[in-house]
Design a protein around this motif. Structure first.
Motif, short mmCIF file in Angstrom:
data_model
loop_
_atom_site.label_atom_id
_atom_site.label_comp_id
_atom_site.label_asym_id
_atom_site.label_seq_id
_atom_site.Cartn_x
_atom_site.Cartn_y
_atom_site.Cartn_z
N LEU A 104 -47.57 8.13 21.46
CA LEU A 104 -46.77 9.26 21.96
C LEU A 104 -45.34 9.27 21.40
N PRO A 105 -44.92 10.37 20.82
CA PRO A 105 -43.51 10.49 20.42
C PRO A 105 -42.60 10.49 21.65
N LEU A 106 -41.54 9.71 21.56
CA LEU A 106 -40.60 9.58 22.68
C LEU A 106 -39.23 10.04 22.23
N ILE A 107 -38.60 10.84 23.07
CA ILE A 107 -37.24 11.28 22.80
C ILE A 107 -36.41 10.79 23.97
N MET A 108 -35.48 9.92 23.70
CA MET A 108 -34.68 9.33 24.77
C MET A 108 -33.23 9.80 24.61
N ALA A 109 -32.58 10.05 25.74
CA ALA A 109 -31.21 10.55 25.64
C ALA A 109 -30.40 10.10 26.85
N ASN A 110 -29.10 10.12 26.66
CA ASN A 110 -28.22 9.95 27.82
C ASN A 110 -27.45 11.25 28.04
N LEU A 111 -26.64 11.26 29.06
CA LEU A 111 -25.95 12.51 29.38
C LEU A 111 -24.81 12.82 28.42
N ASP A 112 -24.42 11.82 27.62
CA ASP A 112 -23.38 12.07 26.61
C ASP A 112 -23.97 12.73 25.36
N GLY A 113 -25.28 12.91 25.38
CA GLY A 113 -25.92 13.56 24.23
C GLY A 113 -26.36 12.60 23.16
N LYS A 114 -26.32 11.30 23.46
CA LYS A 114 -26.84 10.33 22.48
C LYS A 114 -28.36 10.35 22.57
N VAL A 115 -29.00 10.55 21.43
CA VAL A 115 -30.46 10.69 21.41
C VAL A 115 -31.07 9.63 20.50
N ARG A 116 -32.19 9.10 20.95
CA ARG A 116 -32.94 8.13 20.14
C ARG A 116 -34.40 8.60 20.12
N LYS A 117 -34.97 8.63 18.94
CA LYS A 117 -36.38 9.06 18.83
C LYS A 117 -37.23 7.90 18.36
N GLY A 118 -38.40 7.83 18.91
CA GLY A 118 -39.33 6.77 18.50
C GLY A 118 -40.73 7.15 18.92
N SER A 119 -41.61 6.17 18.89
CA SER A 119 -42.96 6.43 19.37
C SER A 119 -43.43 5.23 20.17
N LEU A 120 -44.38 5.49 21.05
CA LEU A 120 -44.78 4.45 22.00
C LEU A 120 -45.30 3.19 21.30
N ASP A 121 -46.00 3.36 20.19
CA ASP A 121 -46.52 2.17 19.50
C ASP A 121 -45.40 1.29 18.94
#
Ligand code: THU
Length: 139
Positions: A104-121
């Motif tokens: 599963l593609p994962l998009i992680m973020a905080n409220l400051d707008g910092k985003v990290r993308k990855g995948s479950l594997d």
């Protein structure tokens, strides 16, 4: 492939549903948004309990909502928290997600707008799953 527009929708939904979090003990509110193949988005927030161990994370709430609605084809998930780094799914949630969408593609973020993308594997390599059972009938 998850489009930029889908990512934006997921992040917005995760941010919105985060506001429903019931987190009086940790004060850490999390929102998750799960996009399924039908195009629907299922939101989840963390729900804590006076018996601390009974808490459930936002990610699992989103997954159980999708499953209960009859959807098991997952496209991507966004997770948003007010943390210094983008919110990151805990180990139990990674395992829970791996049952249905190991890549599963994962998009992680905080409220400051910092985003990290990855995948479950990437986040849960060599995940334990039903293939580890020898008995075919157990599957
Ligand atoms: N939590 C989540 O909902 N998702 C995560 O990705 C990490 C942790 C919740 C569980 C608990 O309610 C609070 O955050 C602090 O651990």
């Amino acid at each position: 492939m998850v489009s930029a527009e889908q990512i934006q929708r997921l992040l917005e939904e995760a941010k919105q549903v985060r506001l429903q979090a019931y987190a009086p003990y940790s004060g850490y509110q999390v929102g998750a948004a799960l996009l399924t193949k039908s195009g629907r988005i299922y939101g989840g927030c963390n729900i804590e309990n006076a018996s601390y161990g009974a808490a459930i994370c936002a990610e699992r709430v989103a997954v159980v909502r999708a499953i209960a609605a009859g959807e098991t084809d997952f496209v991507a998930m966004a997770v948003v928290a007010d943390s210094p780094e983008p919110g990151s799914p805990c180990g139990i949630c990674r395992q829970f997600l791996a049952e249905f969408a190991p890549e599963l593609p994962l998009i992680m973020a905080n409220l400051d707008g910092k985003v990290r993308k990855g995948s479950l594997d990437e986040y849960l390599p060599y995940a334990f799953n039903k293939d580890y059972f020898r008995d075919e009938e157990a599957n």
